[in-house]
Motif scaffolding. Sequence first.
Motif, PDB file in Angstrom:
ATOM      1  N   THR A 161      -4.780  24.897  -6.706  1.00 50.60           N
ATOM      2  CA  THR A 161      -4.732  23.915  -5.617  1.00 50.60           C
ATOM      3  C   THR A 161      -3.293  23.638  -5.215  1.00 50.60           C
ATOM      4  O   THR A 161      -2.979  23.560  -4.020  1.00 50.60           O
ATOM      5  CB  THR A 161      -5.442  22.612  -6.026  1.00 50.60           C
ATOM      6  N   TYR A 162      -2.420  23.518  -6.197  1.00 50.56           N
ATOM      7  CA  TYR A 162      -0.998  23.282  -5.914  1.00 50.56           C
ATOM      8  C   TYR A 162      -0.435  24.415  -5.047  1.00 50.56           C
ATOM      9  O   TYR A 162       0.215  24.168  -4.035  1.00 50.56           O
ATOM     10  CB  TYR A 162      -0.197  23.152  -7.214  1.00 50.56           C
ATOM     11  N   LEU A 163      -0.695  25.644  -5.443  1.00 51.32           N
ATOM     12  CA  LEU A 163      -0.186  26.792  -4.685  1.00 51.32           C
ATOM     13  C   LEU A 163      -0.779  26.848  -3.279  1.00 51.32           C
ATOM     14  O   LEU A 163      -0.073  27.141  -2.306  1.00 51.32           O
ATOM     15  CB  LEU A 163      -0.461  28.090  -5.442  1.00 51.32           C
ATOM     16  N   ALA A 164      -2.067  26.542  -3.155  1.00 57.17           N
ATOM     17  CA  ALA A 164      -2.713  26.554  -1.841  1.00 57.17           C
ATOM     18  C   ALA A 164      -2.151  25.454  -0.944  1.00 57.17           C
ATOM     19  O   ALA A 164      -1.898  25.679   0.251  1.00 57.17           O
ATOM     20  CB  ALA A 164      -4.225  26.398  -1.997  1.00 57.17           C
ATOM     21  N   GLN A 165      -1.939  24.268  -1.505  1.00 56.20           N
ATOM     22  CA  GLN A 165      -1.383  23.173  -0.719  1.00 56.20           C
ATOM     23  C   GLN A 165       0.065  23.456  -0.327  1.00 56.20           C
ATOM     24  O   GLN A 165       0.482  23.135   0.790  1.00 56.20           O
ATOM     25  CB  GLN A 165      -1.486  21.857  -1.488  1.00 56.20           C
ATOM     26  N   ARG A 166       0.814  24.056  -1.221  1.00 55.89           N
ATOM     27  CA  ARG A 166       2.201  24.415  -0.916  1.00 55.89           C
ATOM     28  C   ARG A 166       2.242  25.427   0.224  1.00 55.89           C
ATOM     29  O   ARG A 166       3.036  25.298   1.158  1.00 55.89           O
ATOM     30  CB  ARG A 166       2.876  24.960  -2.177  1.00 55.89           C
ATOM     31  N   HIS A 219       0.830  -1.205   0.000  1.00 49.04           N
ATOM     32  CA  HIS A 219       0.000   0.000   0.000  1.00 49.04           C
ATOM     33  C   HIS A 219       0.869   1.262   0.000  1.00 49.04           C
ATOM     34  O   HIS A 219       0.567   2.229  -0.710  1.00 49.04           O
ATOM     35  CB  HIS A 219      -0.945   0.024   1.202  1.00 49.04           C
ATOM     36  N   ILE A 220       1.926   1.259   0.795  1.00 47.60           N
ATOM     37  CA  ILE A 220       2.840   2.406   0.828  1.00 47.60           C
ATOM     38  C   ILE A 220       3.507   2.593  -0.532  1.00 47.60           C
ATOM     39  O   ILE A 220       3.573   3.706  -1.054  1.00 47.60           O
ATOM     40  CB  ILE A 220       3.887   2.247   1.950  1.00 47.60           C
ATOM     41  N   GLU A 221       3.981   1.495  -1.115  1.00 50.27           N
ATOM     42  CA  GLU A 221       4.612   1.571  -2.432  1.00 50.27           C
ATOM     43  C   GLU A 221       3.640   2.091  -3.479  1.00 50.27           C
ATOM     44  O   GLU A 221       4.006   2.906  -4.332  1.00 50.27           O
ATOM     45  CB  GLU A 221       5.167   0.207  -2.837  1.00 50.27           C
ATOM     46  N   HIS A 222       2.398   1.635  -3.425  1.00 52.59           N
ATOM     47  CA  HIS A 222       1.371   2.099  -4.368  1.00 52.59           C
ATOM     48  C   HIS A 222       1.154   3.610  -4.215  1.00 52.59           C
ATOM     49  O   HIS A 222       1.066   4.341  -5.212  1.00 52.59           O
ATOM     50  CB  HIS A 222       0.062   1.332  -4.127  1.00 52.59           C
ATOM     51  N   PHE A 223       1.064   4.069  -2.978  1.00 52.82           N
ATOM     52  CA  PHE A 223       0.916   5.504  -2.720  1.00 52.82           C
ATOM     53  C   PHE A 223       2.081   6.283  -3.316  1.00 52.82           C
ATOM     54  O   PHE A 223       1.880   7.294  -4.009  1.00 52.82           O
ATOM     55  CB  PHE A 223       0.828   5.755  -1.212  1.00 52.82           C
ATOM     56  N   LEU A 224       3.304   5.824  -3.086  1.00 56.33           N
ATOM     57  CA  LEU A 224       4.482   6.533  -3.591  1.00 56.33           C
ATOM     58  C   LEU A 224       4.545   6.521  -5.115  1.00 56.33           C
ATOM     59  O   LEU A 224       4.912   7.528  -5.724  1.00 56.33           O
ATOM     60  CB  LEU A 224       5.757   5.943  -2.987  1.00 56.33           C
ATOM     61  N   ARG A 225       4.170   5.404  -5.725  1.00 55.66           N
ATOM     62  CA  ARG A 225       4.168   5.328  -7.197  1.00 55.66           C
ATOM     63  C   ARG A 225       3.163   6.308  -7.799  1.00 55.66           C
ATOM     64  O   ARG A 225       3.326   6.767  -8.921  1.00 55.66           O
ATOM     65  CB  ARG A 225       3.870   3.910  -7.664  1.00 55.66           C
ATOM     66  N   GLY A 226       2.092   6.629  -7.069  1.00 54.58           N
ATOM     67  CA  GLY A 226       1.067   7.530  -7.592  1.00 54.58           C
ATOM     68  C   GLY A 226       1.347   9.007  -7.358  1.00 54.58           C
ATOM     69  O   GLY A 226       0.571   9.861  -7.802  1.00 54.58           O
ATOM     70  N   LEU A 227       2.439   9.326  -6.665  1.00 54.43           N
ATOM     71  CA  LEU A 227       2.722  10.730  -6.354  1.00 54.43           C
ATOM     72  C   LEU A 227       2.860  11.598  -7.598  1.00 54.43           C
ATOM     73  O   LEU A 227       2.291  12.689  -7.657  1.00 54.43           O
ATOM     74  CB  LEU A 227       3.996  10.842  -5.510  1.00 54.43           C
ATOM     75  N   ALA A 228       3.625  11.138  -8.573  1.00 54.03           N
ATOM     76  CA  ALA A 228       3.852  11.954  -9.769  1.00 54.03           C
ATOM     77  C   ALA A 228       2.533  12.284 -10.459  1.00 54.03           C
ATOM     78  O   ALA A 228       2.307  13.433 -10.862  1.00 54.03           O
ATOM     79  CB  ALA A 228       4.806  11.252 -10.729  1.00 54.03           C
ATOM     80  N   GLU A 229       1.660  11.299 -10.580  1.00 53.16           N
ATOM     81  CA  GLU A 229       0.362  11.537 -11.223  1.00 53.16           C
ATOM     82  C   GLU A 229      -0.466  12.537 -10.415  1.00 53.16           C
ATOM     83  O   GLU A 229      -1.110  13.427 -10.985  1.00 53.16           O
ATOM     84  CB  GLU A 229      -0.404  10.228 -11.373  1.00 53.16           C
ATOM     85  N   GLN A 230      -0.436  12.426  -9.096  1.00 54.40           N
ATOM     86  CA  GLN A 230      -1.173  13.380  -8.253  1.00 54.40           C
ATOM     87  C   GLN A 230      -0.625  14.791  -8.433  1.00 54.40           C
ATOM     88  O   GLN A 230      -1.395  15.750  -8.516  1.00 54.40           O
ATOM     89  CB  GLN A 230      -1.078  12.972  -6.785  1.00 54.40           C
ATOM     90  N   ASP A 248      -4.436  21.080 -10.182  1.00 52.71           N
ATOM     91  CA  ASP A 248      -4.459  22.375 -10.875  1.00 52.71           C
ATOM     92  C   ASP A 248      -3.568  23.372 -10.127  1.00 52.71           C
ATOM     93  O   ASP A 248      -3.239  23.183  -8.956  1.00 52.71           O
ATOM     94  CB  ASP A 248      -5.883  22.906 -11.019  1.00 52.71           C
ATOM     95  N   ASP A 249      -3.177  24.435 -10.824  1.00 51.08           N
ATOM     96  CA  ASP A 249      -2.226  25.401 -10.264  1.00 51.08           C
ATOM     97  C   ASP A 249      -2.710  26.045  -8.970  1.00 51.08           C
ATOM     98  O   ASP A 249      -1.933  26.186  -8.024  1.00 51.08           O
ATOM     99  CB  ASP A 249      -1.908  26.492 -11.294  1.00 51.08           C
TER     100      ASP A 249
END
Length: 135
Positions: free
Chosen positions: A50-55, A31-42, A47-48
Amino acid sequence: MFSGLRQINGQTGMLFGVQSPNVAAADLLEHIEHFLRGLAEQIQSTDDATYLAQRQALADQFDSATLPTAQAAELLWQGKLAGHSSEYLTQLSEAILGTDRSELLAAAQHLNNAEGGWRCLASEACPGAPWQVAK
């Protein structure tokens, strides 16, 4: 479950603490590996705005004025172990705010390539390749 940055044997790393009374250690690791593999796609699909707000929200979590004392002390201690100055929390917030999407994608790729190595401590036998038992 918990996660955080830690210094382990002189190396900065992400620590995931996971346990379950019903799920085998190998399945938790998967499960951890699956989460890490999906990071790039996330990262790419965010969207920009959301990215800026999360950052910003992440950087705000390291504001020494709002952190509980125990948490600030732990973060500063981890920074000290990594060789950072007492201005570590300020520098960390600035670094987070200065990270663009391409740098974050590169970091996710480094993580998935295990360029800094991966370590797993489990209460069961080694799950097999690519993992190996170390003493």
